[in-house]
Design a protein around this motif. Structure first.
Motif, PDB file in Angstrom:
ATOM      1  N   GLN A 186       0.826  -1.204   0.000  1.00  0.00           N
ATOM      2  CA  GLN A 186       0.000   0.000   0.000  1.00  0.00           C
ATOM      3  C   GLN A 186       0.863   1.259   0.000  1.00  0.00           C
ATOM      4  OE1 GLN A 186      -3.434   0.237  -0.336  1.00  0.00           O
ATOM      5  NE2 GLN A 186      -2.829   2.341  -0.698  1.00  0.00           N
ATOM      6  N   ILE A 187       1.936   1.253   0.765  1.00  0.00           N
ATOM      7  CA  ILE A 187       2.849   2.401   0.790  1.00  0.00           C
ATOM      8  C   ILE A 187       3.435   2.635  -0.599  1.00  0.00           C
ATOM      9  CG2 ILE A 187       5.084   3.204   1.659  1.00  0.00           C
ATOM     10  CD1 ILE A 187       4.314   1.850   4.338  1.00  0.00           C
ATOM     11  N   PHE A 188       3.870   1.555  -1.265  1.00  0.00           N
ATOM     12  CA  PHE A 188       4.422   1.681  -2.610  1.00  0.00           C
ATOM     13  C   PHE A 188       3.367   2.237  -3.564  1.00  0.00           C
ATOM     14  CE2 PHE A 188       5.482  -0.518  -6.734  1.00  0.00           C
ATOM     15  CZ  PHE A 188       6.517   0.339  -7.074  1.00  0.00           C
ATOM     16  N   ALA A 189       2.140   1.738  -3.484  1.00  0.00           N
ATOM     17  CA  ALA A 189       1.058   2.242  -4.337  1.00  0.00           C
ATOM     18  C   ALA A 189       0.792   3.721  -4.060  1.00  0.00           C
ATOM     19  CB  ALA A 189      -0.207   1.416  -4.132  1.00  0.00           C
ATOM     20  N   ASP A 190       0.817   4.108  -2.779  1.00  0.00           N
ATOM     21  CA  ASP A 190       0.626   5.517  -2.421  1.00  0.00           C
ATOM     22  C   ASP A 190       1.749   6.382  -2.987  1.00  0.00           C
ATOM     23  OD1 ASP A 190      -1.662   4.828  -1.034  1.00  0.00           O
ATOM     24  OD2 ASP A 190      -0.721   4.971   0.957  1.00  0.00           O
ATOM     25  N   HIS A 191       2.976   5.904  -2.896  1.00  0.00           N
ATOM     26  CA  HIS A 191       4.105   6.642  -3.464  1.00  0.00           C
ATOM     27  C   HIS A 191       3.909   6.849  -4.968  1.00  0.00           C
ATOM     28  CE1 HIS A 191       6.371   6.028   0.251  1.00  0.00           C
ATOM     29  NE2 HIS A 191       7.351   6.771  -0.247  1.00  0.00           N
ATOM     30  N   GLU A 192       3.542   5.774  -5.663  1.00  0.00           N
ATOM     31  CA  GLU A 192       3.340   5.891  -7.115  1.00  0.00           C
ATOM     32  C   GLU A 192       2.256   6.914  -7.440  1.00  0.00           C
ATOM     33  OE1 GLU A 192       4.446   2.076  -9.650  1.00  0.00           O
ATOM     34  OE2 GLU A 192       2.753   1.703  -8.299  1.00  0.00           O
ATOM     35  N   ARG A 193       1.164   6.858  -6.714  1.00  0.00           N
ATOM     36  CA  ARG A 193       0.038   7.745  -6.968  1.00  0.00           C
ATOM     37  C   ARG A 193       0.367   9.196  -6.616  1.00  0.00           C
ATOM     38  NH1 ARG A 193      -2.953   6.773  -3.105  1.00  0.00           N
ATOM     39  NH2 ARG A 193      -3.814   8.329  -2.253  1.00  0.00           N
ATOM     40  N   LEU A 194       1.016   9.404  -5.476  1.00  0.00           N
ATOM     41  CA  LEU A 194       1.246  10.762  -4.992  1.00  0.00           C
ATOM     42  C   LEU A 194       2.521  11.408  -5.519  1.00  0.00           C
ATOM     43  CD1 LEU A 194       0.268  10.163  -1.279  1.00  0.00           C
ATOM     44  CD2 LEU A 194      -1.043  11.406  -3.016  1.00  0.00           C
ATOM     45  N   LEU A 195       3.565  10.609  -5.663  1.00  0.00           N
ATOM     46  CA  LEU A 195       4.861  11.175  -6.022  1.00  0.00           C
ATOM     47  C   LEU A 195       5.257  10.884  -7.468  1.00  0.00           C
ATOM     48  CD1 LEU A 195       6.713  10.058  -2.762  1.00  0.00           C
ATOM     49  CD2 LEU A 195       5.673  12.285  -3.240  1.00  0.00           C
TER      50      LEU A 195
END
Length: 133
Positions: free
Chosen positions: A27-36
């Motif tokens: 989930q953290i990796f997915a959030d990074h991809e989406r946000l950053l």
């Protein structure tokens, strides 16, 4: 979600070493991809961390490493530790199964500043250890 929230979740995970860490890091990796964005150094590092958690024998590790290697290597200032980790994830199975040509092909395609990284057990120049004696 603010990008710093993702960083806080990452730090929280590291502090607590939770048993359900793979879904959390996914989930953290997915959030990074989406946000950053997919090529942000923090996103790439989160991906390397996720691949490490999968373990090099897991096909998800190899697939993720294959996805990360180009943007990691092409970064303006590559994080060589992350590049080497991904190259190990891509090549370890080749070395383990004696396919040294394929192992070396990975490392030759993506040269790193540390040439010793290209050696694997079975290579004539591989440094001897106490186990080898």
């Amino acid at each position: 979600m603010h990008p710093e929230t993702v960083e806080a979740r990452t730090l929280h995970w590291h502090l607590h070493e939770r048993a359900d860490h793979i879904p959390l890091v996914e989930q953290i990796f997915a959030d990074h991809e989406r946000l950053l964005g997919p090529d942000d150094p923090r996103t790439l590092h989160a991906g390397v961390e996720l691949a490490r958690l999968y373990g090099w024998t897991d096909p998800r590790c190899t697939a993720l490493a294959a996805r990360l290697v180009e943007p990691l290597y092409a970064a303006p200032e590559p994080d060589w530790d992350d590049v080497r980790a991904v190259l190990h994830y891509l090549s370890a199975r080749h070395a383990q199964t004696g396919r040294m040509d394929e192992f070396h092909a990975v490392w030759n395609r993506y040269p790193t500043p540390d040439e010793d990284e290209r050696l694997a057990p079975g290579d004539p120049d591989y440094p001897a250890t106490d186990d080898d004696l």
